[in-house]
Motif scaffolding. Structure first.
Motif, mmCIF file in Angstrom:
data_model
loop_
_atom_site.group_PDB
_atom_site.id
_atom_site.type_symbol
_atom_site.label_atom_id
_atom_site.label_comp_id
_atom_site.label_asym_id
_atom_site.label_seq_id
_atom_site.Cartn_x
_atom_site.Cartn_y
_atom_site.Cartn_z
ATOM 1 N N SER A 153 0.775 -1.203 0.258
ATOM 2 C CA SER A 153 -0.128 -0.044 -0.055
ATOM 3 C C SER A 153 0.861 1.181 0.194
ATOM 4 O O SER A 153 0.779 2.146 0.773
ATOM 5 C CB SER A 153 -0.943 0.059 1.037
ATOM 6 N N LEU A 154 2.043 1.366 -0.780
ATOM 7 C CA LEU A 154 2.862 2.382 -0.732
ATOM 8 C C LEU A 154 2.144 3.767 -1.143
ATOM 9 O O LEU A 154 1.157 3.783 -2.206
ATOM 10 C CB LEU A 154 3.915 2.111 -1.663
ATOM 11 N N ARG A 155 2.517 4.846 -0.694
ATOM 12 C CA ARG A 155 2.099 6.413 -0.782
ATOM 13 C C ARG A 155 3.257 6.950 -1.402
ATOM 14 O O ARG A 155 4.129 6.705 -1.152
ATOM 15 C CB ARG A 155 1.504 6.530 0.471
ATOM 16 N N PRO A 156 2.864 8.072 -2.030
ATOM 17 C CA PRO A 156 4.069 9.194 -2.378
ATOM 18 C C PRO A 156 4.814 9.396 -1.325
ATOM 19 O O PRO A 156 6.146 9.930 -1.790
ATOM 20 C CB PRO A 156 3.048 10.356 -2.940
ATOM 21 N N GLU A 157 4.243 9.683 -0.251
ATOM 22 C CA GLU A 157 4.929 10.074 0.945
ATOM 23 C C GLU A 157 6.077 9.046 1.522
ATOM 24 O O GLU A 157 6.986 9.242 2.345
ATOM 25 C CB GLU A 157 4.281 10.589 2.237
ATOM 26 N N ASP A 158 6.004 7.931 0.950
ATOM 27 C CA ASP A 158 6.987 6.751 1.268
ATOM 28 C C ASP A 158 8.374 7.058 0.452
ATOM 29 O O ASP A 158 9.276 6.266 0.386
ATOM 30 C CB ASP A 158 6.404 5.419 1.066
ATOM 31 N N THR A 159 8.048 7.993 -0.543
ATOM 32 C CA THR A 159 9.332 8.242 -1.429
ATOM 33 C C THR A 159 10.538 8.517 -0.743
ATOM 34 O O THR A 159 10.409 9.551 -0.051
ATOM 35 C CB THR A 159 9.120 9.115 -2.614
#
Length: 124
Positions: free
Chosen positions: A85-91
């Motif tokens: 469930s990766l999110r942009p904020e995990d970049t």
């Protein structure tokens, strides 16, 4: 001395998954607590997850709890981070780190060995 090499980073769409690996060499891997940290552009390095020497005790940052899973295979001298469930904020650049003790820790200053990092990009 412990050498750590991360792999498995890459580009993934939001909602996708990646599995990071960290291969350890040098002194006994099984005697070291391990952790994952990350650093986004313009931000300080932050704690992601940690695991004790046996793999039975884990701890996660609130931002990844329920989505990321840390695990280790002491026979293979490898640490993993399953990221769902990766999110942009995990970049960020994700770093593997090792302590010289058996107990896990959230604090980067308590880790003695670091890998070179692997980039994870989740575009918005």
């Amino acid at each position: 001395q412990v050498q750590l090499v991360e792999s498995g980073g890459g580009w993934v769409q939001a909602g996708g998954s990646l599995r990071l690996s960290c291969a350890a060499s040098g002194r006994s891997f099984g005697g070291n607590a391990m952790g994952w940290f990350r650093q986004a552009p313009g931000k300080e390095r932050e704690f992601v997850a940690t695991v004790n020497w046996s793999g039975y005790t884990t701890d996660y940052a609130d931002s990844v709890k329920g989505r990321f899973t840390i695990s280790r295979d002491n026979a293979a001298n490898t640490l993993y981070l399953q990221m769902n469930s990766l999110r942009p904020e995990d970049t960020a650049v994700y770093y593997c780190a090792a302590r010289t003790t058996i107990s896990s820790s959230r604090y980067s200053g308590e880790y003695h060995y670091w890998g070179q990092g692997t980039q994870v990009t989740v575009p918005s």
